[in-house]
Design a protein around this motif. Sequence first.
Motif, short mmCIF file in Angstrom:
data_model
loop_
_atom_site.label_atom_id
_atom_site.label_comp_id
_atom_site.label_asym_id
_atom_site.label_seq_id
_atom_site.Cartn_x
_atom_site.Cartn_y
_atom_site.Cartn_z
N SER A 1 40.77 82.37 47.74
CA SER A 1 41.21 81.84 46.45
C SER A 1 41.00 80.35 46.32
CB SER A 1 42.70 82.17 46.25
OG SER A 1 43.50 81.44 47.18
N ILE A 2 40.63 79.66 47.38
CA ILE A 2 40.48 78.21 47.34
C ILE A 2 39.09 77.86 46.79
CG2 ILE A 2 40.62 76.06 48.62
CD1 ILE A 2 43.19 77.69 48.62
N PRO A 3 38.99 77.22 45.63
CA PRO A 3 37.67 76.96 45.04
C PRO A 3 36.82 75.96 45.83
CG PRO A 3 39.41 76.80 43.39
CD PRO A 3 40.08 76.83 44.73
N ILE A 4 37.45 74.89 46.35
CA ILE A 4 36.69 73.82 47.00
C ILE A 4 37.07 73.79 48.48
CG2 ILE A 4 36.19 71.34 47.04
CD1 ILE A 4 37.00 71.26 44.07
N LYS A 5 36.14 74.19 49.34
CA LYS A 5 36.43 74.36 50.77
C LYS A 5 35.84 73.21 51.58
CE LYS A 5 36.46 79.41 50.34
NZ LYS A 5 36.21 79.45 48.88
N SER A 6 36.24 72.01 51.26
CA SER A 6 35.69 70.84 51.93
C SER A 6 36.00 70.82 53.43
CB SER A 6 36.24 69.57 51.28
OG SER A 6 35.71 68.42 51.87
N GLY A 7 37.09 71.49 53.83
CA GLY A 7 37.48 71.46 55.24
C GLY A 7 36.97 72.60 56.08
N CYS A 8 36.17 73.49 55.52
CA CYS A 8 35.77 74.68 56.27
C CYS A 8 34.70 74.34 57.31
CB CYS A 8 35.30 75.79 55.34
SG CYS A 8 33.64 75.57 54.67
N GLY A 9 34.37 75.33 58.15
CA GLY A 9 33.46 75.07 59.26
C GLY A 9 32.19 75.88 59.24
N TRP A 10 31.74 76.32 58.05
CA TRP A 10 30.55 77.17 57.99
C TRP A 10 29.68 76.78 56.81
CZ3 TRP A 10 35.63 79.03 57.59
CH2 TRP A 10 36.07 79.32 56.30
N LEU A 11 28.46 77.30 56.80
CA LEU A 11 27.52 77.03 55.72
C LEU A 11 27.88 77.84 54.48
CD1 LEU A 11 24.14 77.13 57.67
CD2 LEU A 11 25.13 75.11 56.58
N PRO A 12 27.55 77.35 53.28
CA PRO A 12 27.75 78.14 52.06
C PRO A 12 26.93 79.43 52.13
CG PRO A 12 27.29 75.85 51.51
CD PRO A 12 27.02 76.00 52.98
N SER A 13 27.45 80.49 51.51
CA SER A 13 26.77 81.77 51.57
C SER A 13 25.36 81.70 50.99
CB SER A 13 27.59 82.84 50.85
OG SER A 13 27.80 82.47 49.48
N GLU A 14 25.17 80.86 49.97
CA GLU A 14 23.85 80.78 49.35
C GLU A 14 22.83 80.05 50.22
OE1 GLU A 14 26.48 77.77 47.01
OE2 GLU A 14 26.68 79.78 47.87
N TRP A 15 23.27 79.44 51.31
CA TRP A 15 22.35 78.79 52.24
C TRP A 15 21.85 79.74 53.32
CZ3 TRP A 15 23.21 73.01 53.67
CH2 TRP A 15 23.52 72.27 52.53
N LEU A 16 22.39 80.93 53.41
CA LEU A 16 22.07 81.83 54.51
C LEU A 16 20.69 82.44 54.34
CD1 LEU A 16 25.50 83.64 54.87
CD2 LEU A 16 24.64 81.68 56.16
N ASN A 17 20.15 82.95 55.44
CA ASN A 17 18.84 83.60 55.45
C ASN A 17 19.02 85.05 55.02
OD1 ASN A 17 16.27 84.53 55.94
ND2 ASN A 17 16.37 84.28 58.15
N GLU A 18 19.24 85.23 53.71
CA GLU A 18 19.55 86.58 53.22
C GLU A 18 18.40 87.55 53.47
OE1 GLU A 18 20.80 88.90 49.10
OE2 GLU A 18 20.29 86.76 49.07
#
Length: 471
Positions: free
Chosen positions: A112-129
């Motif tokens: 539910s958190i819109p802005i995840k500045s503190g997270c530790g992973w890449l955005p889903s749209e950056w992945l090698n889909e």
Amino acid sequence: MMFFQPIRGGGAPTLVDQVAQALQSAMESQLLRPGMALPSVRQFARNHGLSTYTVAAAYGRLAAQGWLAARPGSAYRVVPRAAARAAVRAAPWRPPKMGESWLLADVFADHSIPIKSGCGWLPSEWLNEAGLQQSLRQLARVPAAQIAGYGHPYGYAPLREHMLGVLAERGVAAQPAQIVLTQGATQALDIVIRTLFRAGDTVLVELPCYANLLPCLHLAGLQILGVPRTADGLCVETLQRLAASHPVKGLFVNTVLHNPTGTSLSMANAFQVLQVAERHGFWVIEDDVSRDLLPGIGPMLLALAGTRRVVHVSGFSKSITPSVRVGYIVAADELAAAFVRTRMAMSLTPAEMLERTVYQVLRQGRHQAHLARVRDRLGEAHETLCGLMDEHGFEVYARPGAGLFLWARPAGAWRERGAARLAETALRDGIWLAPGGYFDPTGADAGWLRFNVAYSLDPLLWKFMRRVGAA
């Protein structure tokens, strides 16, 4: 039906946020009316040039907020406005309470958190889909008899053989019996801790250090001492002093792209750390999970000292996807066998289907090109974020220009109030910050925050910083 034109770069909101907002606006304006079915995730992604991961995340968020309804085997449909309003009234969004348990556990289930500045992973749209989808298609063609049983105690042999080649390129001559696959790098660290140390032993960690390492050490009953992390590595003077005055059994260190400061050891610092370890006879546990995000080369303790002194831990969560929980340990033969016995006692064999998925991704020619694109995007994000930090008066600890993380703190009153209070305030605005106290074994709060550069360019984040006077 085209709902919007995605905006990429330039401090735009994440694509997940853009999709969710566009759909919500379409429902509020009755462009999407109650009962209407949304395009399938795949169709929406194709129409707008997006990743299916991005669309699925946006649909899931709107379903959780009561805007959409989803039934197994059916499309997502717009919920009638009265029902949607009732759902929101019945379960209004409340910011979670900051704390160690939320940071280390609940945050992974909280979308539910819109802005995840503190997270530790890449955005889903950056992945090698494309690579992941191809790998999964290949896995689906494997006869069930080959994957129905338990995997090998050491892990999937073809992946281990592949890693021998990767290690050789990095200057490490290893044998298959020296590589143990695990369910992620964090489990690898836990296996090492359970095998090498006993309750009451003294170990050294970096200040600040990887947050998830600390609970593993506490659960094992170990005595934890901190060694300050500088811009080019560990403070060797402190390391030497602690090793001389305490019965140190091990040192945990991120060699390159340190979590949370983003810094890397210089070659000179790496040699000095290994000299202290050799002089005082303690293990060096090298957590190297972010090396694939490093442009060029950087020191690797395993390559410099070999397995007599170094235990090497890494994984694929940063370079492939966090949901593929595959890590590995490289160690001397006898020690690797001991790690296997520990892992078998904890969880039996590793997850071979995930290991096969990783193997298929790695052996595809497109993975290296994908990593190159990710490194370039991270470099651009670092440059932009450092500019925003300077513009808003933040103190930036170091400027690595690569990897996921930047370590910084605001000026003015918030430095004295502490990062934890700022993070609690931000959470009420739907912004997740990672305060520095979570990366310190004593919980000390000196105002520092870990920023994930890929998530920290949202204008709403910096609007919040100006509003609360942190900038």
